[in-house]
Design an enzyme around this catalytic site. Structure first.
Site, PDB file in Angstrom:
ATOM      1  N   HIS A 123      32.527  39.532  38.564  1.00 24.05           N
ATOM      2  CA  HIS A 123      33.620  38.731  37.992  1.00 24.05           C
ATOM      3  C   HIS A 123      33.084  37.408  37.471  1.00 24.05           C
ATOM      4  O   HIS A 123      32.127  36.855  38.027  1.00 24.05           O
ATOM      5  CB  HIS A 123      34.771  38.550  38.974  1.00 24.05           C
ATOM      6  CG  HIS A 123      34.432  37.857  40.266  1.00 24.05           C
ATOM      7  ND1 HIS A 123      34.331  36.486  40.372  1.00 24.05           N
ATOM      8  CD2 HIS A 123      34.186  38.337  41.513  1.00 24.05           C
ATOM      9  CE1 HIS A 123      34.054  36.162  41.622  1.00 24.05           C
ATOM     10  NE2 HIS A 123      33.943  37.269  42.335  1.00 24.05           N
TER      11      HIS A 123
ATOM     12  N   ASP B 193      28.793  33.725  44.665  1.00 26.11           N
ATOM     13  CA  ASP B 193      30.029  34.492  44.402  1.00 26.11           C
ATOM     14  C   ASP B 193      30.510  34.224  42.984  1.00 26.11           C
ATOM     15  O   ASP B 193      31.353  33.377  42.776  1.00 26.11           O
ATOM     16  CB  ASP B 193      31.082  34.097  45.439  1.00 26.11           C
ATOM     17  CG  ASP B 193      32.385  34.845  45.280  1.00 26.11           C
ATOM     18  OD1 ASP B 193      32.404  35.870  44.586  1.00 26.11           O
ATOM     19  OD2 ASP B 193      33.401  34.400  45.837  1.00 26.11           O
TER      20      ASP B 193
ATOM     21  N   ASP C  58      35.038  34.604  37.002  1.00 26.32           N
ATOM     22  CA  ASP C  58      35.730  33.420  37.538  1.00 26.32           C
ATOM     23  C   ASP C  58      35.122  32.989  38.873  1.00 26.32           C
ATOM     24  O   ASP C  58      34.512  33.793  39.594  1.00 26.32           O
ATOM     25  CB  ASP C  58      37.238  33.688  37.693  1.00 26.32           C
ATOM     26  CG  ASP C  58      37.557  34.942  38.523  1.00 26.32           C
ATOM     27  OD1 ASP C  58      36.780  35.921  38.455  1.00 26.32           O
ATOM     28  OD2 ASP C  58      38.561  34.920  39.248  1.00 26.32           O
TER      29      ASP C  58
ATOM     30  N   GLU D 105      39.324  37.864  39.313  1.00 21.84           N
ATOM     31  CA  GLU D 105      39.121  38.475  40.637  1.00 21.84           C
ATOM     32  C   GLU D 105      39.605  37.555  41.751  1.00 21.84           C
ATOM     33  O   GLU D 105      40.232  37.990  42.710  1.00 21.84           O
ATOM     34  CB  GLU D 105      37.639  38.816  40.854  1.00 21.84           C
ATOM     35  CG  GLU D 105      37.392  39.732  42.052  1.00 21.84           C
ATOM     36  CD  GLU D 105      37.314  39.030  43.400  1.00 21.84           C
ATOM     37  OE1 GLU D 105      37.514  39.696  44.423  1.00 21.84           O
ATOM     38  OE2 GLU D 105      37.074  37.807  43.447  1.00 21.84           O
ATOM     39  N   GLU D 106      39.331  36.266  41.599  1.00 24.18           N
ATOM     40  CA  GLU D 106      39.640  35.332  42.681  1.00 24.18           C
ATOM     41  C   GLU D 106      41.148  35.152  42.874  1.00 24.18           C
ATOM     42  O   GLU D 106      41.590  34.649  43.902  1.00 24.18           O
ATOM     43  CB  GLU D 106      38.955  33.973  42.443  1.00 24.18           C
ATOM     44  CG  GLU D 106      37.422  34.033  42.462  1.00 24.18           C
ATOM     45  CD  GLU D 106      36.832  34.372  43.837  1.00 24.18           C
ATOM     46  OE1 GLU D 106      37.600  34.553  44.792  1.00 24.18           O
ATOM     47  OE2 GLU D 106      35.595  34.464  43.933  1.00 24.18           O
TER      48      GLU D 106
ATOM     49  N   GLU E 130      30.495  43.148  44.166  1.00 25.38           N
ATOM     50  CA  GLU E 130      29.988  42.036  44.950  1.00 25.38           C
ATOM     51  C   GLU E 130      29.865  42.318  46.441  1.00 25.38           C
ATOM     52  O   GLU E 130      30.602  43.112  47.017  1.00 25.38           O
ATOM     53  CB  GLU E 130      30.865  40.809  44.750  1.00 25.38           C
ATOM     54  CG  GLU E 130      32.260  40.925  45.335  1.00 25.38           C
ATOM     55  CD  GLU E 130      33.127  39.752  44.905  1.00 25.38           C
ATOM     56  OE1 GLU E 130      32.821  38.625  45.303  1.00 25.38           O
ATOM     57  OE2 GLU E 130      34.092  39.962  44.163  1.00 25.38           O
TER      58      GLU E 130
ATOM     59  N   HIS F  36      32.819  30.400  48.493  1.00 26.16           N
ATOM     60  CA  HIS F  36      34.016  29.538  48.581  1.00 26.16           C
ATOM     61  C   HIS F  36      33.768  28.265  49.396  1.00 26.16           C
ATOM     62  O   HIS F  36      34.705  27.521  49.675  1.00 26.16           O
ATOM     63  CB  HIS F  36      35.226  30.282  49.148  1.00 26.16           C
ATOM     64  CG  HIS F  36      35.637  31.489  48.348  1.00 26.16           C
ATOM     65  ND1 HIS F  36      36.903  32.014  48.391  1.00 26.16           N
ATOM     66  CD2 HIS F  36      34.966  32.256  47.469  1.00 26.16           C
ATOM     67  CE1 HIS F  36      36.984  33.067  47.595  1.00 26.16           C
ATOM     68  NE2 HIS F  36      35.798  33.232  47.022  1.00 26.16           N
TER      69      HIS F  36
HETATM   70 ZN    ZN Z   1      33.649  37.148  44.395  1.00 20.36          ZN
END
Ligand code: ZN
Length: 400
Positions: A78, A111, A80, A146-147, A174, A372
């Site tokens: 992804h 990520d 984003d 995705e997030e 991922e 994150h």
């Molecule tokens: Zn991710």
């Protein structure tokens, strides 16, 4: 200047990290332009699809196989990233600074901008080594949203004819970093339920003792749900082999209701985030919740904002030739693997729901898990090793 800065692959990676593809209202076009530039240098065809809307592009890069009629391999990432608050970081989150240890600091370093670039880097390395094509076609996909749950990205994509035409037989997506030597591989994830309970009861003056009030019913339901939660806490505590992805999790996430301190409210809404492991009876849990609502005194509306079906885990045996191929790459490279059910949700669930086997993997061992988190980083050395790992995995999958 660190020794890593002159490496072309590190340069590409850092350039991608510097694009702030962060919400709200993410502008994906700079990511798309950057990816296209990469892909054109590789001489690979690509298409841009927008099933989730004009501002939700999906880039599909294709490396045609010698047997293109065989089910293909999808390498997904992804574009984003989640928000980053610079005041909590020791480096600006979109500068991709590299320190003397070779640590590259940026939101998306783990990520998962790393993985998207590593797929392309591995293909570049294979082509440079003289590999013109593999047996199966490879599709490298870059998706949005995705997030936020993938509703405008992968969820929409898998419902299109464009997706069906790709004839995907297996997907890599991922995975998270592992602090120890073993690489984490995810083969399953839990189903998400977002449960709203609208609890109603008689309203009246706050100085009296009305019966069957919304507050009493909430108390009953909370006790039942929190008891169930505690059982899972105890299971985790008593069995060290068990991981969060294997148990039921329940959290009260929102409570709304009431107008004034001295008025008993006519209704209270309680919202729960529930994640159900694949080996649990979904229907039974749903029934249990509804029974508790009746026992609480009735007048409780059950509404699911989201109620995912049970998701079949990806098979880890000889019946899945892609699993065998993936495992053989690990064996050949002498890498250790830790198989886990991911506690959170990824785009892989949309593929598993269609019966397409999917593994979640990021070649990041001996790396703190910082997805994150503040000061998310990936070491340049780990990144480059990861390219080598994909350089072995991708041909194994495509030649399976
Ligand atoms: Zn991710």
């Amino acid at each position: 200047m660190s020794a890593w800065e002159e490496n072309d692959e590190i340069k590409f990676f850092r350039e991608y990290l510097r694009i702030p593809s962060v919400g709200p209202n993410i502008d994906y076009e700079p990511c798309v332009a950057f990816i296209i530039k990469q892909v054109e240098s590789l001489g690979l065809p690509y298409q841009i699809l927008r099933p989730g809307g004009v501002d939700q592009p999906i880039v599909v890069v294709t490396w045609l196989g010698t047997n293109p009629e065989l089910p293909s391999i999808m390498l997904n990432s992804h574009m984003d990233v989640v928000a980053a608050f610079p005041e909590n970081w020791s480096h600006p989150p979109f500068a991709a600074d590299i320190d003397s240890e070779g640590r590259i600091f940026a939101r998306g370093a783990q990520d998962m901008k790393s993985i998207g670039m590593q797929y392309l880097a591995a293909i570049r390395a294979l082509k440079n080594a003289g590999v013109a094509a593999l047996k199966r076609t490879i599709h490298v996909t870059f998706v949005p949203d995705e997030e936020s749950g993938g509703k405008l990205g992968m969820d929409k994509f898998v419902q299109t004819n464009d997706f069906k035409k790709l004839n995907i037989g297996f997907t890599l997506d991922e995975g998270r970093a592992s602090p120890d030597e073993a690489f984490i591989v995810n083969y399953s994830e839990r189903s998400m339920w977002r449960l709203h309970l609208k609890i109603s009861g008689p309203t009246g003056h706050g100085s009296l003792l009305h019966s069957n009030t919304a507050g009493e019913k909430l108390n009953y339901l909370l006790e039942k749900l929190m008891n169930l939660r505690q059982q899972q806490v105890d299971r985790l505590k008593n069995d060290k082999n068990l991981t969060t992805g294997e148990v039921l999790t329940i959290n009260l996430t929102k409570v709304n209701g009431g107008v004034q301190t001295n008025i008993v409210p006519a209704s209270i809404v309680a919202v729960f985030d529930i994640r159900i492991p694949h080996d649990m009876d979904h229907e039974e849990l749903d029934k249990k919740i509804k029974t508790w609502c009746t026992e609480a005194g009735g007048d409780v509306e059950v509404f699911y904002e989201l109620k995912e079906p049970r998701i079949e885990p990806t098979k880890l045996d000889e019946s899945n030739i892609f699993w065998t191929a993936f495992k053989s790459a690990f064996d050949e490279l002498g890498l250790k693997m830790k198989l886990l059910i991911t506690p959170g949700g990824t785009d892989s669930r949309y593929l598993r729901q269609l019966g397409i086997p999917a593994l979640g993997f990021g070649p990041m061992n001996l790396t703190p898990t910082l997805l994150h988190a503040n000061d998310e980083f990936l070491k340049a050395e780990t990144y480059l090793k990861g390219i080598d790992i994909y350089k072995t995995i991708i041909p194994k999958l495509a030649n399976a």
